[in-house]
Design a protein around this motif. Sequence first.
Motif, short mmCIF file in Angstrom:
data_model
loop_
_atom_site.label_atom_id
_atom_site.label_comp_id
_atom_site.label_asym_id
_atom_site.label_seq_id
_atom_site.Cartn_x
_atom_site.Cartn_y
_atom_site.Cartn_z
N SER A 1 -38.20 3.60 40.15
CA SER A 1 -37.36 4.12 41.23
C SER A 1 -36.69 5.44 40.86
O SER A 1 -36.33 6.23 41.74
CB SER A 1 -36.28 3.10 41.61
N LEU A 2 -36.55 5.72 39.57
CA LEU A 2 -35.93 6.97 39.14
C LEU A 2 -36.81 8.17 39.45
O LEU A 2 -36.33 9.31 39.51
CB LEU A 2 -35.62 6.94 37.64
N PHE A 3 -38.10 7.95 39.63
CA PHE A 3 -39.02 9.05 39.94
C PHE A 3 -38.77 9.59 41.35
O PHE A 3 -39.22 10.69 41.67
CB PHE A 3 -40.47 8.59 39.81
N ASN A 4 -38.09 8.81 42.18
CA ASN A 4 -37.81 9.27 43.54
C ASN A 4 -36.63 10.22 43.60
O ASN A 4 -36.37 10.82 44.65
CB ASN A 4 -37.54 8.06 44.45
N ARG A 5 -35.91 10.38 42.50
CA ARG A 5 -34.70 11.20 42.50
C ARG A 5 -34.99 12.69 42.32
O ARG A 5 -34.21 13.53 42.74
CB ARG A 5 -33.73 10.74 41.42
N HIS A 6 -36.07 12.99 41.62
CA HIS A 6 -36.39 14.39 41.36
C HIS A 6 -37.83 14.48 40.86
O HIS A 6 -38.43 13.49 40.44
CB HIS A 6 -35.45 14.99 40.30
N ILE A 7 -38.38 15.68 40.90
CA ILE A 7 -39.71 15.93 40.34
C ILE A 7 -39.57 16.10 38.83
O ILE A 7 -38.74 16.89 38.38
CB ILE A 7 -40.32 17.20 40.96
N PRO A 8 -40.34 15.37 38.03
CA PRO A 8 -40.23 15.49 36.57
C PRO A 8 -40.60 16.90 36.10
O PRO A 8 -41.75 17.33 36.23
CB PRO A 8 -41.23 14.46 36.05
#
Length: 255
Positions: free
Chosen positions: A128-135
Amino acid sequence: MRQTVPRPGSPRWWQGRPDRDNGGGQGPGRPAMPAERVIAAAVELVDEVGPVDFSMRLLAQRLQSSTATLYRHFASKDEIFVHVVEHVLGQVPRHLTDTAETATWQERLFAIADALFRTLREHPTVVSLFNRHIPLGPHGLAGRETAIGIMLSSGFSPEAAAKAYTAVAHYVIGFASQLGAHGNDGPAEDQDIREFYRSLDPARYPATVVSASFLPSSLDDEFRFGLQLIVDGLATQLTAASTPTVTSPHAPDVA
């Protein structure tokens, strides 16, 4: 004019990052704690309790430290989450299967996407943390560079390579978001579901009854089936783009 603080994980934040190899600057009080130790503990804690219940207090307890010490290294919980994602992406290479030098671009792209999925399978609550920003960290950039480079060297235009990479990455993240979300009890419940489908009225649900033996399929099987469809579709698009268009000659004028 007041300058706003860059959001953790944003381009400006990464561009202005100090070197944290030794855990950042050391203030008064307790000695500095290695950043990698903090991040590794944060990954373990997110794996156990999830991002919602994660807190700096719990992390400090895990490290037998204090929240004040953590805040000397990391400005916020959100900043730590950025590092958690980056840390997890750094584990992708160990899941890469050895591909022969003669491997096609399709096989190499498939292997990269599959390695990412297997990595996320080990850290389902991190997804779910991947939805917060583009790596945008070093590991995120390295994976992106490799995947897009494979497609560029295979004949894709920069635009097509970028879109193809994004489509595959979003597919992997989207599918991985289902990890741990299925509330069944495994094979036993899957068998119960199949028996239920078989018991349905074939006159009303003929398609479901005839397909009952294959429903539900495992998440891994579904993932690889769908990924292969995407890769095959990209191959078809590349072939179509490289095929010259034949223009029919104009019919002669008739007097």
